[in-house]
Motif scaffolding. Structure first.
Motif, PDB file in Angstrom:
ATOM      1  N   GLN A 176       0.837  -1.205   0.000  1.00 24.44           N
ATOM      2  CA  GLN A 176       0.000   0.000   0.000  1.00 24.44           C
ATOM      3  C   GLN A 176       0.868   1.250   0.000  1.00 24.44           C
ATOM      4  N   THR A 190       0.635   3.882   1.639  1.00 30.50           N
ATOM      5  CA  THR A 190       0.389   4.695   2.832  1.00 30.50           C
ATOM      6  C   THR A 190       1.571   5.640   3.039  1.00 30.50           C
ATOM      7  N   LEU A 240       0.678  -6.641   5.327  1.00 30.93           N
ATOM      8  CA  LEU A 240       0.905  -5.386   4.597  1.00 30.93           C
ATOM      9  C   LEU A 240       2.392  -5.103   4.339  1.00 30.93           C
ATOM     10  N   GLU A 280       4.390  -1.693   3.410  1.00 22.36           N
ATOM     11  CA  GLU A 280       4.160  -0.247   3.290  1.00 22.36           C
ATOM     12  C   GLU A 280       5.490   0.502   3.335  1.00 22.36           C
ATOM     13  N   LYS A 311       5.664   4.467   4.319  1.00 24.01           N
ATOM     14  CA  LYS A 311       4.711   4.951   5.333  1.00 24.01           C
ATOM     15  C   LYS A 311       5.296   5.987   6.307  1.00 24.01           C
TER      16      LYS A 311
END
Ligand code: XMP
Length: 333
Positions: free
Chosen positions: A143, A145, A180, A182, A185
């Motif tokens: 992701q 993020t 996840l 990320e 992030k």
């Protein structure tokens, strides 16, 4: 693995050297985390998901499976560009899903902005989950993020009230459980851009203006129709092209066209010509919480008006929204 709090001594990534160091660290971390397993990523073509994709392609190549969902609410040429950069140039494992009909059928007749957002968000999950279920051996979900997203969720958890729902992607269904990944992030947006350039992504992609998850869906006001959506997409493309040509694209934070569901009387080829107005919005802001209006030279506005009214089927007026935020929000819905 990094936690969710940015260490106080973490240097701000402002140069290519610092970005290269960050990229090397993340490549090692991602390889250690995922081993030889596959990683899934929803690639919208926005800065954050694009940077994550480019980083993971460097780290794990074809183990990354990117899914680009075209919800039919993208700007002109946007999906084509994602395919060009990621499939053709970076040789990514990219699945392209044209879900235009699924989205537009669900949205037909729906005029409430929050309902439109909810439908788009929920259907996005459905389409993405359908693709995820077709794949085997995927244990991870990447992701894009970034740190402001983490700070934002902390605020939300403290019960601060939002004006619009703004969420693009909710949680995936129960049967899809992923760990996840990320990698960006802990980065702020400006750092993500420096990393994106260091990864070799095109400047236009890395410095692209923000585009809401529900896309043109919240700019084709009220109940979306295909003809008005097509007019909006063309008018928006003309605005962007003209802003690019005169250097305004570099100076203005967000600029776009809105097409409301009203018609006025006009005249074309000596006949009555009823059409929609195309409304130009061009704002500057630091954090999207408040925004000021950018002054656009009249010569540019005349050129845009001339082109839109000549080239876009169904539009017979061009207006400019001069409202700062507050009191207007940046988007109309
Ligand atoms: P507003 O309209 O609230 O917009 O002043 C502030 C910024 O957020 C973007 N925006 C969205 N982004 N999903 C998004 O990802 C949404 O539903 C959404 N609504 C607004 C808007 O484009 C602006 O940059």
């Amino acid at each position: 693995m990094q936690g969710n709090v940015r260490p106080e001594n973490m240097a701000r990534i402002t140069t290519k050297e610092l970005a290269d160091k960050f990229i090397a660290e993340q490549i090692a971390d991602v390889r250690a985390q995922v081993g030889d397993k596959k990683v899934l990523l929803a690639l919208s073509g926005g800065v954050d998901s694009s940077v994550v994709a480019a980083l993971l392609i460097k780290a794990i190549g074809k183990q990354l499976v990117c899914v680009h969902v075209n919800h039919g609410l993208m700007r002109k040429d946007e999906s084509e560009n994602v395919i060009k950069v990621f499939k053709d140039e970076l040789d990514a494992n990219l699945i392209y899903v044209d879900a235009t009909d699924r989205f537009l059928d669900l949205l037909a007749g729906v005029s409430d902005p929050e309902r439109k957002r909810k439908i788009i968000g929920a259907e996005f999950i459905n389409v993405f989950a359908d693709e995820a279920r077709k794949l085997e051996d995927v244990d991870f979900l990447a992701q894009g993020t970034i740190y402001p997203d983490i700070l934002e969720s902390v605020k939300a958890a403290e019960g601060k009230k939002a004006v619009k729902s703004h969420h693009n992607v909710g949680g995936l269904p129960e049967d899809l459980k992923f760990e996840l990944v990320e990698p960006i992030k802990l980065l702020f947006k400006d750092e993500v851009r420096v990393v994106g350039e260091a990864l070799g992504l095109p400047h236009a992609m890395v410095y692209r203006q923000p585009f809401p998850g529900p896309g043109l869906g919240v700019r084709c006001l009220g109940a979306i129709t295909r003809d008005r959506l097509a007019a909006l997409r063309e008018a928006d493309a003309i605005l962007r092209e003209e802003f690019d040509k005169c250097g305004l694209a570099e100076k203005v934070w967000q600029y776009f066209v809105v097409v409301p569901d009203i018609k006025s009387v006009g005249v074309k080829d000596e006949s009555r010509y009823e059409g929609w107005p195309a409304i130009i919005r061009a704002v500057n802001t630091k954090d999207a919480m408040s925004a000021t209006i950018e002054e656009i030279p009249y010569s540019v506005l005349h050129k845009i008006t001339d082109r839109i009214t000549k080239e876009v089927e169904g539009v017979n007026r061009v207006l400019m929204d001069l409202t700062p935020k507050p009191v207007g929000t940046i988007e109309w819905e």
